[in-house]
Design an enzyme around this catalytic site. Structure first.
Site, short mmCIF file in Angstrom:
data_model
loop_
_atom_site.label_atom_id
_atom_site.label_comp_id
_atom_site.label_asym_id
_atom_site.label_seq_id
_atom_site.Cartn_x
_atom_site.Cartn_y
_atom_site.Cartn_z
N PRO A 182 -1.59 -12.36 0.50
CA PRO A 182 -1.57 -13.80 0.28
C PRO A 182 -0.32 -14.30 -0.44
CG PRO A 182 -3.29 -12.75 -1.02
CD PRO A 182 -2.78 -11.73 -0.06
N ASN A 183 0.14 -15.43 0.05
CA ASN A 183 1.25 -16.20 -0.54
C ASN A 183 2.63 -15.61 -0.27
OD1 ASN A 183 -0.33 -18.32 -1.72
ND2 ASN A 183 -1.04 -16.79 -3.20
N ARG A 190 9.29 -21.03 -3.64
CA ARG A 190 9.16 -21.30 -5.07
C ARG A 190 9.36 -20.02 -5.87
NH1 ARG A 190 3.60 -24.06 -4.56
NH2 ARG A 190 3.90 -22.97 -2.65
N TYR A 195 10.77 -13.88 -7.50
CA TYR A 195 10.74 -13.18 -6.20
C TYR A 195 12.05 -13.25 -5.43
CZ TYR A 195 5.74 -13.35 -7.17
OH TYR A 195 4.52 -13.22 -7.76
N ASN A 246 1.90 -4.66 0.51
CA ASN A 246 1.97 -5.49 -0.70
C ASN A 246 0.74 -6.39 -0.61
OD1 ASN A 246 2.36 -7.34 -2.69
ND2 ASN A 246 4.54 -7.68 -2.26
N ALA A 249 -1.88 -10.84 -4.74
CA ALA A 249 -2.80 -10.88 -5.89
C ALA A 249 -4.08 -10.08 -5.64
CB ALA A 249 -3.13 -12.32 -6.23
N HIS A 252 -4.92 -6.83 -7.65
CA HIS A 252 -5.49 -6.74 -8.98
C HIS A 252 -7.02 -6.73 -8.99
CE1 HIS A 252 -1.34 -7.42 -9.73
NE2 HIS A 252 -1.37 -8.67 -9.26
N ASP A 259 -11.05 0.10 -0.50
CA ASP A 259 -11.94 0.89 0.35
C ASP A 259 -11.40 1.00 1.77
OD1 ASP A 259 -13.58 1.19 -1.81
OD2 ASP A 259 -15.16 -0.18 -1.11
N GLU A 270 2.11 1.36 -1.88
CA GLU A 270 2.00 -0.03 -2.35
C GLU A 270 3.35 -0.50 -2.89
OE1 GLU A 270 -1.62 -1.13 -4.40
OE2 GLU A 270 -0.43 -2.01 -6.02
N HIS A 272 5.48 -3.83 -4.73
CA HIS A 272 5.54 -5.17 -5.34
C HIS A 272 6.99 -5.55 -5.54
CE1 HIS A 272 1.29 -5.36 -5.74
NE2 HIS A 272 1.30 -4.13 -6.20
N ILE A 273 7.29 -6.76 -5.15
CA ILE A 273 8.67 -7.25 -5.25
C ILE A 273 9.06 -7.38 -6.73
CG2 ILE A 273 10.17 -9.22 -4.73
CD1 ILE A 273 8.25 -9.74 -2.29
N SER A 274 8.15 -7.96 -7.49
CA SER A 274 8.43 -8.15 -8.92
C SER A 274 7.93 -6.94 -9.71
CB SER A 274 7.71 -9.41 -9.42
OG SER A 274 6.30 -9.23 -9.33
N ARG A 279 4.96 -8.62 -16.45
CA ARG A 279 4.43 -9.97 -16.27
C ARG A 279 3.07 -10.12 -16.97
NH1 ARG A 279 4.85 -11.54 -10.18
NH2 ARG A 279 4.53 -13.61 -11.08
N ARG A 283 -1.73 -8.73 -14.08
CA ARG A 283 -0.94 -8.09 -13.01
C ARG A 283 -0.66 -6.61 -13.29
NH1 ARG A 283 0.66 -12.55 -9.86
NH2 ARG A 283 1.04 -14.39 -11.11
#
Ligand code: CA2
Length: 317
Positions: A182-183, A190, A195, A246, A249, A252, A259, A270, A272-274, A279, A283
């Site tokens: 998501p996102n 933004r 990011y 990735n 959210a 978390h 599963d 896995e 993550h960009i950030s 943070r 997270r």
């Protein structure tokens, strides 16, 4: 087998097509060309039943023959890295088995050439050119749907085997699926301080360029919906050799994605960009990383490329 210790099997090459299309002959030539073992499902059926296929059909009936055929194909497709030719009816019976860990080649041949090659042979269900045409009309679409590749048998055996090999080669390459949650479709829109300014399309382009450089086939999938991400993970079984994910959210708190990753025999990394660890507290925790080989954080888009490189290495081990 858990997602952590799965070892991707080398894909089989399976020849499907009409009786008399040349599957067995081309399969043998392909076996000689590649050094792969060769199996023919009809031969295995006859070995098991101690009877020629035509006789099994005649004496025991088609339903019995098909049950044995499905069994034999289930057993043969459990192998890896072999060349396999299957009976003309197999794709109608068990396309699912044929496509499992295999590149399926529909060997197409002109019906007149098929009829000429079958003359004098007693094969079940193909007695005349008319029978053949009826059968072709009923099966052609099924063959096309089942196959990854269509190859024409219109030349000498060696040439056709070489053509088939060239056509399957890209499908034998390792295949990775990059999943973004998501996102992540909003990248660049933004929070560029977190990011970066590059967009999701830029990310897909970078992945495609890197994949070409690594010689790996890659698909990208993004969704804002948990169920769609889970479906995509399920569908990797037998279709992909590795997952770069990735989960956004969902990382978390989504035990459902954890599963799903556990449920498929496909290694995942896995990304993550950030750097999630510098943070907010929420997270810092990943419930999905437990189902992955490892986690790459804070390296921006390069994390995806590093994950691809790692998975490619694993596939080729
Ligand atoms: O660092 C990452 O890659 C994350 O997975 C990104 C997720 C976040 O929830 C994770 O904690 C870490 C969210 C991506 C949101 O991306 C946006 C991009 C631009 C504008 C708004 C959101």
């Amino acid at each position: 087998m858990s997602a952590q210790n799965a070892k991707p099997a080398e894909r089989n090459i399976i020849l499907i097509g009409m009786p008399g299309a040349g599957k067995t002959t081309v399969g043998r030539a392909l076996s000689a060309l590649t050094g792969r073992e060769f199996y023919d499902s009809d031969t295995e059926i006859e070995r098991r039943e101690h009877m020629p296929c035509a006789q099994i059909f005649g004496v025991m009936g088609e339903a019995y023959f098909r049950a044995v055929e499905r069994d034999v194909i289930a057993e043969l497709t459990r192998r890896s890295g072999v060349v396999l030719s299957v009976g003309g009816g197999a794709p109608l019976l068990c396309a699912d088995l044929l496509r499992r860990n295999s590149v399926v080649v529909y060997l197409w041949r002109d019906l007149a050439a098929i009829a000429a090659s079958l003359e004098g042979e007693s094969r079940p269900l193909t007695r005349s050119l008319e029978d053949l045409r009826r059968q072709y009309d009923a099966r052609h679409g099924v063959y096309e749907d089942c196959a990854h590749v269509v190859a024409e048998n219109a030349s000498d055996v060696q040439t056709v085997a070489e053509q088939v090999l060239a056509a399957v080669q890209p499908h034998l390459a390792a295949r990775l699926l990059v999943i973004n949650g998501p996102n992540l479709n909003l990248l660049g829109a933004r929070e560029p301080d977190v990011y970066g300014a590059a967009t999701y399309d830029d990310l897909v382009e970078l992945i495609a360029t890197s994949a070409a450089g690594l010689g790996v086939a890659v698909d990208c999938f993004q969704s804002n919906h948990e169920g769609a991400l889970i479906d995509a993970i399920h569908e990797t079984a037998g279709e992909f050799d590795g997952i770069v994910i990735n989960p956004g959210a969902y990382t978390h708190y989504s035990y459902a994605i954890h599963d799903a990753l556990k449920s498929v025999p496909v290694p995942a990394v896995e990304v993550h960009i950030s750097n999630v660890h510098t943070r907010e507290d929420f997270r810092h925790k990943s419930v999905t990383a437990h189902a992955c080989r490892g986690q790459i954080v804070g390296l921006g888009f390069f994390g995806y490329v590093a994950a691809m490189e790692y998975l490619l290495n694993e596939v080729q081990k």
